[in-house]
Design an enzyme around this catalytic site. Structure first.
Site, short mmCIF file in Angstrom:
data_model
loop_
_atom_site.label_atom_id
_atom_site.label_comp_id
_atom_site.label_asym_id
_atom_site.label_seq_id
_atom_site.Cartn_x
_atom_site.Cartn_y
_atom_site.Cartn_z
N PHE A 85 0.81 -1.20 0.00
CA PHE A 85 0.00 0.00 0.00
C PHE A 85 0.85 1.25 0.00
CE2 PHE A 85 -3.66 -2.56 1.41
CZ PHE A 85 -4.62 -1.99 0.62
N PRO A 108 -6.58 -7.09 7.27
CA PRO A 108 -7.17 -6.55 6.03
C PRO A 108 -6.65 -5.21 5.54
CG PRO A 108 -8.63 -6.13 7.86
CD PRO A 108 -7.47 -6.90 8.43
N CYS A 109 -5.45 -5.18 4.98
CA CYS A 109 -4.94 -3.93 4.42
C CYS A 109 -5.72 -3.50 3.19
CB CYS A 109 -3.46 -4.05 4.12
SG CYS A 109 -2.97 -5.56 3.29
N HIS A 110 -6.49 -4.43 2.58
CA HIS A 110 -7.31 -4.05 1.42
C HIS A 110 -8.45 -3.13 1.81
CE1 HIS A 110 -9.19 -7.72 3.09
NE2 HIS A 110 -10.32 -7.18 2.70
#
Length: 287
Positions: free
Chosen positions: A133, A233-235
């Protein structure tokens, strides 16, 4: 964590991760990133912040991080942060460092007739800094790679579990060897509920108000190469304007993995409008 240990962790993060990541992304803070490796950033900062009129090795013993006082650590941190924001000139500080060491100065590549600075070649080290990210600069018009639009048979299939035990994920993060700041950001991801999203800026605001000063770019960099995805959950982190943001080193709707990120979010219940902007407010209730 003691105050000295916090300063040591901050310094280690800045020169080992943050500055190399900005250099790899060709961040606009510096007109030209003349170095890309962590030990080069450490040399430049320490020579100028600690050595001043001589190499830092003549002022303190090596390794510097274990032998600097709190005041010296803060000086190094302040200068490293100025490099990250563009308040200090990397090229000029590098020249001074080389002069202190009696080495031949680097010749800065002259601008061509168009006024553009030649882009430095990427090294193998640079390639390892690409992030999950990491905020990336927008690609210049006409320079987007065609392969980003081509079908990719190698796209990873990341399963999304509805019954993830976040206490287990928090234990995985805590027991890992990643830096304290990365542990903090990844742990915050575990608080974002399924079906919700947050932003780099929202996370940076909370950290700045409750822990230490930081910025959205630093948060994005800290989440690079998330070893616990997709359970951590980096999404679920989007750009501040509500657009898709980054994913696995690419950026925005044109990124190679944009479809995959959309699939993960859609399966969880996050929706976007026809203009590609997410619906609903970002999650900010971190603790």
């Amino acid at each position: 964590m003691a105050a000295l240990e916090e300063l040591q962790e901050r310094w280690r993060y800045l020169y080992q991760e943050y500055l190399p990541a900005l250099a790899a992304a060709k961040d606009t803070a510096q007109k030209q990133w003349t170095v890309h490796l962590d030990h080069c950033f450490a040399r430049i900062v320490l020579d100028n912040a600690i050595g001043v009129d001589s190499p830092w090795t003549e002022k303190i013993k090596s390794p510097a991080i274990k032998n600097m006082t709190a005041t010296q650590l803060q000086s190094a941190i302040d200068l490293a942060e100025k490099l990250a924001t563009g308040e200090a000139n990397l090229f000029e500080l590098d020249q001074k460092s080389l002069q202190l060491r009696g080495k031949k100065e680097k010749k800065r590549k002259a601008d061509d007739a168009s006024g553009k600075v030649p882009t430095p070649k990427k090294s193998k080290k640079d390639a390892t800094v690409s992030s999950y990210f990491l905020p990336s600069p927008k690609s210049p018009p006409g320079q987007k790679e065609e392969k980003d639009n081509a079908p990719d048979e190698t796209l990873p299939k990341l399963p999304v579990k509805s019954d993830v035990d976040m206490s287990v994920q928090l234990k995985r993060i805590e027991d890992s060897s990643i830096t304290a700041f990365r542990k903090q950001t990844l742990s915050m991801l575990c608080q974002i509920p399924r079906g919700r999203y947050s932003t780099y800026g929202a996370m940076a605001d909370w950290i700045s108000n409750n822990s230490h000063k930081t910025c959205a770019r630093a948060v994005g960099n800290a989440m690079r190469n998330n070893p616990f995805a997709p359970e951590v959950p980096c999404h679920r982190i989007l750009a501040g304007d509500g657009s898709l943001g980054g994913f696995k080193g690419s950026w925005g709707e044109e990124g190679k993995y944009a479809m995959l990120k959309h699939d993960l979010l859609r399966e969880e219940g996050v929706r976007f409008d026809s203009k590609g902007k997410v619906k609903g407010p970002p999650f900010r209730d971190f603790t």
